[in-house]
Design an enzyme around this catalytic site. Structure first.
Site, PDB file in Angstrom:
ATOM      1  N   GLY A 176       0.804  -1.221   0.000  1.00 32.33           N
ATOM      2  CA  GLY A 176       0.000   0.000   0.000  1.00 32.33           C
ATOM      3  C   GLY A 176       0.833   1.265   0.000  1.00 32.33           C
ATOM      4  O   GLY A 176       0.392   2.301  -0.486  1.00 32.33           O
ATOM      5  N   MET A 177       2.044   1.186   0.533  1.00 34.92           N
ATOM      6  CA  MET A 177       2.919   2.361   0.552  1.00 34.92           C
ATOM      7  C   MET A 177       3.519   2.611  -0.829  1.00 34.92           C
ATOM      8  O   MET A 177       3.464   3.717  -1.355  1.00 34.92           O
ATOM      9  CB  MET A 177       4.032   2.164   1.593  1.00 34.92           C
ATOM     10  CG  MET A 177       5.087   3.251   1.594  1.00 34.92           C
ATOM     11  SD  MET A 177       4.481   4.831   2.195  1.00 34.92           S
ATOM     12  CE  MET A 177       4.500   4.543   3.965  1.00 34.92           C
ATOM     13  N   ASP A 178       4.086   1.566  -1.417  1.00 32.61           N
ATOM     14  CA  ASP A 178       4.726   1.687  -2.738  1.00 32.61           C
ATOM     15  C   ASP A 178       4.001   0.740  -3.697  1.00 32.61           C
ATOM     16  O   ASP A 178       4.512  -0.301  -4.081  1.00 32.61           O
ATOM     17  CB  ASP A 178       6.216   1.346  -2.626  1.00 32.61           C
ATOM     18  CG  ASP A 178       6.995   1.726  -3.889  1.00 32.61           C
ATOM     19  OD1 ASP A 178       6.388   2.313  -4.812  1.00 32.61           O
ATOM     20  OD2 ASP A 178       8.201   1.422  -3.954  1.00 32.61           O
ATOM     21  N   GLY A 238      -8.910   1.937  -2.950  1.00 32.21           N
ATOM     22  CA  GLY A 238      -9.544   1.127  -3.987  1.00 32.21           C
ATOM     23  C   GLY A 238      -8.577   0.565  -5.021  1.00 32.21           C
ATOM     24  O   GLY A 238      -8.885   0.546  -6.222  1.00 32.21           O
ATOM     25  N   SER A 257      -8.980  -6.483   1.437  1.00 27.12           N
ATOM     26  CA  SER A 257      -9.187  -5.033   1.418  1.00 27.12           C
ATOM     27  C   SER A 257     -10.683  -4.752   1.513  1.00 27.12           C
ATOM     28  O   SER A 257     -11.476  -5.377   0.820  1.00 27.12           O
ATOM     29  CB  SER A 257      -8.638  -4.420   0.132  1.00 27.12           C
ATOM     30  OG  SER A 257      -9.114  -3.090  -0.003  1.00 27.12           O
ATOM     31  N   SER A 287       1.398   2.393   8.829  1.00 24.97           N
ATOM     32  CA  SER A 287       0.963   3.604   9.539  1.00 24.97           C
ATOM     33  C   SER A 287       1.970   4.008  10.610  1.00 24.97           C
ATOM     34  O   SER A 287       2.294   5.193  10.757  1.00 24.97           O
ATOM     35  CB  SER A 287      -0.418   3.384  10.172  1.00 24.97           C
ATOM     36  OG  SER A 287      -1.369   3.085   9.180  1.00 24.97           O
TER      37      SER A 287
END
Length: 339
Positions: free
Chosen positions: A63-65, A114, A175, A319
């Site tokens: 999700g970060m990269d 998404g 997700s 996070s």
């Protein structure tokens, strides 16, 4: 010190704009002398997981990269592995803006991105282009407009394309931001998906003469019975690993805060205990047969140690990394070495 200054600037900006700026900056500096601003030397603390040896047990969560643009920069920070993605067969824009929200008092984030990404072919180019030998896991998903009943095909397409370049492949069916996706965690749909992926994995292992492990990423919002069923399916289909957990739809610990009522998955500190509880339940059900990556609400070395104690072999941060910076990697590795 540098991270605290950068964070102060970033936290004045819209969260998604700040995220894109950070990824762009890391992409440009990952292999330049400028990476000295965030690079750190971390003494090895090797860990064996899914038949692979990782230099340390701390990874960057998916999700970060998403598109694998800044892999080398995260290597410089000292991560033991990076999980890129979630990637889908075709590029897609994701959900409407705004879709990313900080809840600073709770050290939390809500996202409803998404699966925005540039598609699997673009990711493969970036995996080929990376300069370092860091272990890269690839998190795969389905396109939003692919019916759930045909979702299996999207996972197989992604698996086929990333297999030669991935250290391992993570299957994201948890997700909360893709309609119907979480239904793949249950019953026949789950069994059919895992069976098809295992068959494909063995075909690709023969074709490429290398075995790339596959892991399933699960949600925290599961009953004990649902966790037991998932564990049984993982064992039955001879999956190599599990990743627990994704973001939660609950809002425990954030009620009354600005942005708390935004829809999407909640990550960060409020997820810590729920995630650890799921890891413990899953580890009990798996009974040592399949190893676990623990992720969710790791904001300190103590949080990471709780995940290890619950049954995780490795951990991932996202996070907590945003709120604490690269120092969190070093703190966890040092605590792990002493435990």
């Amino acid at each position: 010190m540098f991270y605290k200054i950068a964070q102060k600037v970033m936290f004045q900006m819209d969260p998604e704009r700040a995220h894109n700026l950070a990824i762009g900056s890391l992409k440009m500096t990952g292999n330049s002398p400028l990476n000295a601003f965030y690079a750190q030397n971390i003494a090895p603390a090797p860990v064996s997981f899914m038949g692979l040896t990782f230099p340390n047990p701390v990874g960057l969560a998916a999700g970060m990269d998403k598109d694998g643009e800044s892999i080398d920069a995260f290597h410089a920070m000292g991560f033991g592995h990076v999980e890129v993605g979630t990637v889908t067969p075709r590029p897609q824009p994701g959900n409407d803006l705004p879709r990313l929200f900080r809840l600073k008092p709770a050290k939390a984030i809500i996202n409803r991105m998404g699966f925005n990404n540039k598609g699997v072919d673009n990711l493969v180019k970036n995996l080929i282009a990376k300069k370092t030998d860091i272990m890269v896991g690839v998190n795969i998903g389905k396109n939003k407009d692919t019916p759930v009943e045909q979702g299996k095909d999207d996972y197989l397409i992604c698996m086929d394309k990333v297999y030669p370049y991935a250290a391992y492949i993570a299957v994201n069916i948890s997700s909360p931001n893709t309609p119907g996706l979480r239904s793949l965690q249950y019953g026949d749909l789950l069994d059919e998906l895992l069976s098809a992926l295992k068959t494909k994995q063995l075909e690709l292992a023969e074709k490429h003469k290398k075995y790339v492990p596959i892991a399933l990423k699960i949600a925290p919002d599961l009953t004990t019975e649902e966790i037991e069923n998932i564990a049984q399916s993982l064992i039955k289909n001879k999956f190599d690993g599990a990743i627990a957990t994704n973001t939660t739809l609950t809002r425990d610990g954030v009620s009354g805060l600005a942005n708390a009522n935004e829809s999407g998955g909640l990550s960060g500190k409020p997820l810590t205990e729920l995630s650890t509880k799921v890891i413990k339940q899953l580890a009990t059900c798996l009974n040592g047969q399949i190893p676990i990556i623990g992720v969710g609400g790791i904001n300190s070395a103590e949080d990471a140690l709780a995940k290890f104690d619950a049954g995780a072999t490795m951990v991932q941060i996202y996070s907590g990394f945003i709120y604490q910076g690269p120092k969190l990697i070093k703190e966890i590795v040092e605590a792990y070495r002493l435990k």
